[in-house]
Design a protein around this motif. Structure first.
Motif, PDB file in Angstrom:
ATOM      1  N   GLU A  13      -8.503   6.876  -4.293  1.00 29.87           N
ATOM      2  CA  GLU A  13      -7.278   6.343  -4.914  1.00 29.87           C
ATOM      3  C   GLU A  13      -7.641   5.354  -6.013  1.00 29.87           C
ATOM      4  OE1 GLU A  13      -4.082   5.732  -6.168  1.00 29.87           O
ATOM      5  OE2 GLU A  13      -3.432   6.365  -4.161  1.00 29.87           O
ATOM      6  N   ASP A  15      -5.365   3.629  -7.899  1.00 29.86           N
ATOM      7  CA  ASP A  15      -4.387   2.550  -8.043  1.00 29.86           C
ATOM      8  C   ASP A  15      -4.601   1.495  -6.950  1.00 29.86           C
ATOM      9  OD1 ASP A  15      -1.204   2.344  -9.282  1.00 29.86           O
ATOM     10  OD2 ASP A  15      -1.782   1.110  -7.561  1.00 29.86           O
ATOM     11  N   PRO A  16      -4.993   0.265  -7.363  1.00 28.36           N
ATOM     12  CA  PRO A  16      -5.282  -0.757  -6.349  1.00 28.36           C
ATOM     13  C   PRO A  16      -4.051  -1.093  -5.508  1.00 28.36           C
ATOM     14  CG  PRO A  16      -5.422  -1.689  -8.580  1.00 28.36           C
ATOM     15  CD  PRO A  16      -5.183  -0.223  -8.736  1.00 28.36           C
ATOM     16  N   GLY A  17      -2.878  -0.979  -6.116  1.00 31.28           N
ATOM     17  CA  GLY A  17      -1.649  -1.264  -5.373  1.00 31.28           C
ATOM     18  C   GLY A  17      -1.463  -0.290  -4.224  1.00 31.28           C
ATOM     19  N   ASP A  18      -1.596   0.994  -4.534  1.00 30.02           N
ATOM     20  CA  ASP A  18      -1.450   2.015  -3.497  1.00 30.02           C
ATOM     21  C   ASP A  18      -2.553   1.907  -2.458  1.00 30.02           C
ATOM     22  OD1 ASP A  18       0.887   3.135  -4.203  1.00 30.02           O
ATOM     23  OD2 ASP A  18       0.052   4.858  -5.275  1.00 30.02           O
ATOM     24  N   GLY A  20      -4.044  -0.740  -1.563  1.00 32.29           N
ATOM     25  CA  GLY A  20      -3.684  -1.881  -0.721  1.00 32.29           C
ATOM     26  C   GLY A  20      -2.670  -1.491   0.348  1.00 32.29           C
ATOM     27  N   LEU A  21      -1.687  -0.679  -0.064  1.00 32.00           N
ATOM     28  CA  LEU A  21      -0.655  -0.249   0.890  1.00 32.00           C
ATOM     29  C   LEU A  21      -1.262   0.587   2.010  1.00 32.00           C
ATOM     30  CD1 LEU A  21       2.320   0.739  -1.478  1.00 32.00           C
ATOM     31  CD2 LEU A  21       2.105  -1.307  -0.056  1.00 32.00           C
ATOM     32  N   ILE A  24      -3.155  -1.799   4.301  1.00 35.15           N
ATOM     33  CA  ILE A  24      -2.246  -2.568   5.169  1.00 35.15           C
ATOM     34  C   ILE A  24      -1.727  -1.674   6.298  1.00 35.15           C
ATOM     35  CG2 ILE A  24       0.035  -3.682   5.247  1.00 35.15           C
ATOM     36  CD1 ILE A  24      -0.588  -4.623   2.316  1.00 35.15           C
ATOM     37  N   ARG A  28      -2.405  -2.030  10.351  1.00 30.97           N
ATOM     38  CA  ARG A  28      -1.320  -2.221  11.312  1.00 30.97           C
ATOM     39  C   ARG A  28      -1.189  -1.065  12.305  1.00 30.97           C
ATOM     40  NH1 ARG A  28       3.531  -4.455   7.363  1.00 30.97           N
ATOM     41  NH2 ARG A  28       2.512  -6.411   6.801  1.00 30.97           N
ATOM     42  N   LYS A 118       3.917  10.284  -1.309  1.00 28.75           N
ATOM     43  CA  LYS A 118       3.988   8.843  -1.013  1.00 28.75           C
ATOM     44  C   LYS A 118       5.453   8.412  -1.018  1.00 28.75           C
ATOM     45  CE  LYS A 118      -0.375   7.858  -3.368  1.00 28.75           C
ATOM     46  NZ  LYS A 118      -0.961   7.400  -4.642  1.00 28.75           N
ATOM     47  N   VAL A 122       8.064   0.655   1.437  1.00 30.04           N
ATOM     48  CA  VAL A 122       6.850   0.289   2.153  1.00 30.04           C
ATOM     49  C   VAL A 122       6.910   0.683   3.629  1.00 30.04           C
ATOM     50  CG1 VAL A 122       7.574  -2.078   2.665  1.00 30.04           C
ATOM     51  CG2 VAL A 122       5.143  -1.558   2.415  1.00 30.04           C
ATOM     52  N   PHE A 125       6.294   4.302   3.804  1.00 27.48           N
ATOM     53  CA  PHE A 125       4.903   4.537   3.425  1.00 27.48           C
ATOM     54  C   PHE A 125       3.988   4.288   4.633  1.00 27.48           C
ATOM     55  CE2 PHE A 125       0.800   3.866   1.562  1.00 27.48           C
ATOM     56  CZ  PHE A 125       0.798   4.568   0.371  1.00 27.48           C
TER      57      PHE A 125
ATOM     58  N   VAL B 233       4.843   0.639  -6.268  1.00 23.41           N
ATOM     59  CA  VAL B 233       3.948  -0.481  -5.974  1.00 23.41           C
ATOM     60  C   VAL B 233       4.731  -1.801  -6.056  1.00 23.41           C
ATOM     61  CG1 VAL B 233       1.925  -1.749  -6.769  1.00 23.41           C
ATOM     62  CG2 VAL B 233       1.878   0.746  -6.685  1.00 23.41           C
ATOM     63  N   TYR B 237       5.377  -4.178  -2.740  1.00 25.84           N
ATOM     64  CA  TYR B 237       4.769  -5.502  -2.605  1.00 25.84           C
ATOM     65  C   TYR B 237       5.808  -6.611  -2.568  1.00 25.84           C
ATOM     66  CZ  TYR B 237       0.092  -3.705  -2.557  1.00 25.84           C
ATOM     67  OH  TYR B 237      -1.051  -3.052  -2.160  1.00 25.84           O
TER      68      TYR B 237
END
Lengths: 144, 442
Positions: A13, A15-18, A20-21, A24, A28, A118, A122, A125, B233, B237
């Motif tokens: 991946e 995209d750092p945002g994706d 990260g999701l 996370i 969890r 996706k 969140v 996701f 995103v 967030y």
């Protein structure tokens, strides 16, 4: 049922945002997973073949592959994994923003284990990642 | 003797009459009178001699007149043919192997940019005029037609003496004798430069259309993927941030967060609706669809809204089969009934009546409600993309729904409008072409 106490997941991946999701969501989850994150197709192949700085890389139990990658596309990475005798048995789940019919068809025809769009929010996701884990690390039998 | 005089005269007269009958207007009646008077008034010998002279003179006259007449007919035919060829821009050439005569019509010359009488028609001259890139192909085709007695057609270019390049379509046909030798060779050429130019123009327009369609599809693809990615995103967030800051967040900050979340959600709706709009008409083949099935499917999708608003929806007893794309028909009624529910009066449950009338060549379908209505002055505006009539906090929406409806209806050959002068509520009327079938609409 898989007997492994911990699973290795390779996330491809850019995209750092994706990314990260996903991290996370995996943190969890009720499964114990080690997440390995690479940012493009070249690095993914290097990781899988234990080349160029990835000599210690474990063989992942599951690959989460984005389609929209810099350089070679996720479809090309999938094709390469499926044409490699040593790697072809690894389950590859496509994780993409695209819900386009042509992307989905192409992924399955290239041998994707499943295709997950996706979700926008969140919670959905996280739920999607958890259901992937539940299926592959709970329900499905994985190759040894 | 009188008998033979009479016989001679009669013979002359008869032959003249026969000629006159055969040639009608060509023979001058005065000759007949002369012949008759002469024959009757003379002695037998001189009468017979005169008859012979007269016969010869008459024959000569007749021959001359026939020749002149034939020449005139030929000339007239030729003129007519030339005129026809000029109008049709079609030139002809003939090669009669039995006489060795090779001739080109005036238009054949004209098409090649040549002047009759100023050149010697020949196959070599013709081939010389052809564009070098096409010459060999045409020569081969001509040879084939001549040797096999075939009819051939070719498109090729010629270069006129003034350098002008013209596109021609040519036909040629060889006629063979029983022994396989060539008897006669006919060829026609037509100037198709203008037609060709129009065809090329049309081709390039079609190519352009394809390209822009592909571009649109590419755009839809990019929009679905690249535009939504960062949006997701941001939205995700913000939610995670709210979780992190739980309890430590100030009132204003909470409002700001809510705005961000709402903005993201609306942006996502816009992108999704725009995608839906751009994808209308992507299907390749329309099939017979049950209108009732499409409406019921859309009502199924609206079940939550129908229950929440306590909407009452009335359908006609009988609905026809129509030609169209099933998912687009479902989308059409989803949007129309969805609007009827959404734009309702606050304290009044929606009453929605769907109608379908036979309007000759087409079906007239109406969706009426008892809602807030659309002012007549906005009747056209509502079908424009991103057009909204209400503040966002009154009625939620992207302003794409009716634009999608319009695109769906028009793509299927119908039209859609807001019925004017409604006392209360809104009626959207649309037409849908009937299925071309001989059987009942079933």
């Amino acid at each position: 049922m898989s007997e492994k106490s911990s699973h290795d997941v390779l996330l491809v991946e850019d995209d750092p945002g994706d990314a990260g999701l996903v991290r996370i969501a995996i943190r969890r989850s009720r499964h114990t997973c080690r997440l390995h994150h690479v940012k493009d197709g070249d690095e993914a192949m290097a990781f899988l073949r234990r080349n160029g700085g990835h000599h210690e890389a474990p063989r992942p139990d599951l690959v989460l592959l984005d389609l929209n990658l810099p350089g070679r596309s996720g479809h090309e990475v999938l094709e390469e994994i499926r044409s490699d005798l040593g790697l072809r048995t690894i389950p590859v789940v496509i994780l993409s923003t695209s819900g386009a019919e042509r992307d989905i068809k192409k992924a399955y025809s290239l041998g994707a284990s499943s295709y997950v769009s996706k979700p926008m929010d969140v919670e959905a996701f996280t739920a999607a990642i958890h259901s992937i884990e539940d299926f592959w690390f709970g329900t499905a039998q994985l190759p040894a | 003797m009188a008998c033979s005089v009479l016989t001679g005269a009669l013979a002359g007269l008869l032959s003249a009459l026969l000629g006159a009958v055969l040639l009608r207007s060509i023979v001058d009646p005065a000759i007949l009178v002369m012949l008759f008077v002469g024959s009757c008034g003379m002695g037998a010998a001189s009468g017979a001699a005169l008859a012979r002279v007269m016969e010869r003179r008459m024959a000569a006259t007749l021959h001359g007149r026939i020749t002149a007449a034939m020449r005139e007919v030929e000339q007239r035919t030729q003129n007519q043919l030339n005129k026809t060829e000029r109008v049709a821009q079609l030139g002809s050439a003939t090669h009669d192997l039995s006489t060795g005569c090779l001739s080109w019509s005036a238009e054949f010359h004209a098409i090649l940019g040549m002047v009759p009488g100023q050149c010697q028609p020949s196959e070599a001259l013709f081939l010389d005029a052809i564009h070098s890139a096409d010459r060999e192909r045409v020569a081969d085709a001509l040879h084939l037609a001549a040797s096999q007695g075939l009819r051939i057609e070719e498109d090729f270019r010629v270069i006129r003496p003034d350098g002008q390049v013209r596109s021609l379509h040519g036909w040629a046909e060889g006629e063979l004798a029983a022994d396989g030798s060539l008897l006669r060779f006919d060829a026609t050429i037509q100037d198709i430069t203008e037609r060709k130019r129009l065809e090329d123009e049309l081709d390039s327009l079609i190519r352009e259309l394809w390209r822009s369609n592909e571009e649109l599809e590419e755009f839809a693809y990019v929009a679905s993927h690249d535009l939504r990615q960062p949006l997701r995103v941001v939205g995700s967030y913000v939610v995670l941030l709210e979780e992190e800051l739980q309890g430590n967040i100030q009132d204003d900050a909470a409002d700001y967060m809510a705005f961000v979340r709402d903005g993201v959600r609306r942006m996502d709706c816009l992108i999704t609706d725009l995608l839906t709009y751009s994808r209308v008409g992507r299907t390749t083949a329309d099939l017979p669809v049950s209108l009732e099935g499409a409406i019921l499917a859309s009502l199924g999708d609206l079940q939550i809204e129908i229950e929440e608003s306590a909407a009452r929806i009335v359908l006609p007893d009988r609905l026809p089969m129509v030609m169209g794309d099933e998912s687009e028909l479902e989308r059409l009624f989803l949007n129309l009934v969805g609007n009827a529910i959404k734009y309702r009066h606050a304290q009044q449950p929606p009453e929605i009546v769907i109608g379908c009338e036979d309007a000759g060549e087409e079906w007239l379908i109406t969706v009426s409600d008892n809602g807030i209505g659309i002012p007549d002055r906005h009747a056209d505006r509502v079908f424009g993309i991103f057009q909204r009539l209400h503040a966002r906090d009154e009625y939620e929406g992207t302003g794409v729904g009716l634009a999608i409806c319009k695109k769906i209806v028009e793509r299927h050959g119908g039209y859609i409008r807001v019925e004017p002068d409604r006392a209360a509520g809104t009626t959207i009327a649309l037409t849908w072409p009937k299925m071309r079938t001989t059987s009942d609409d079933g």
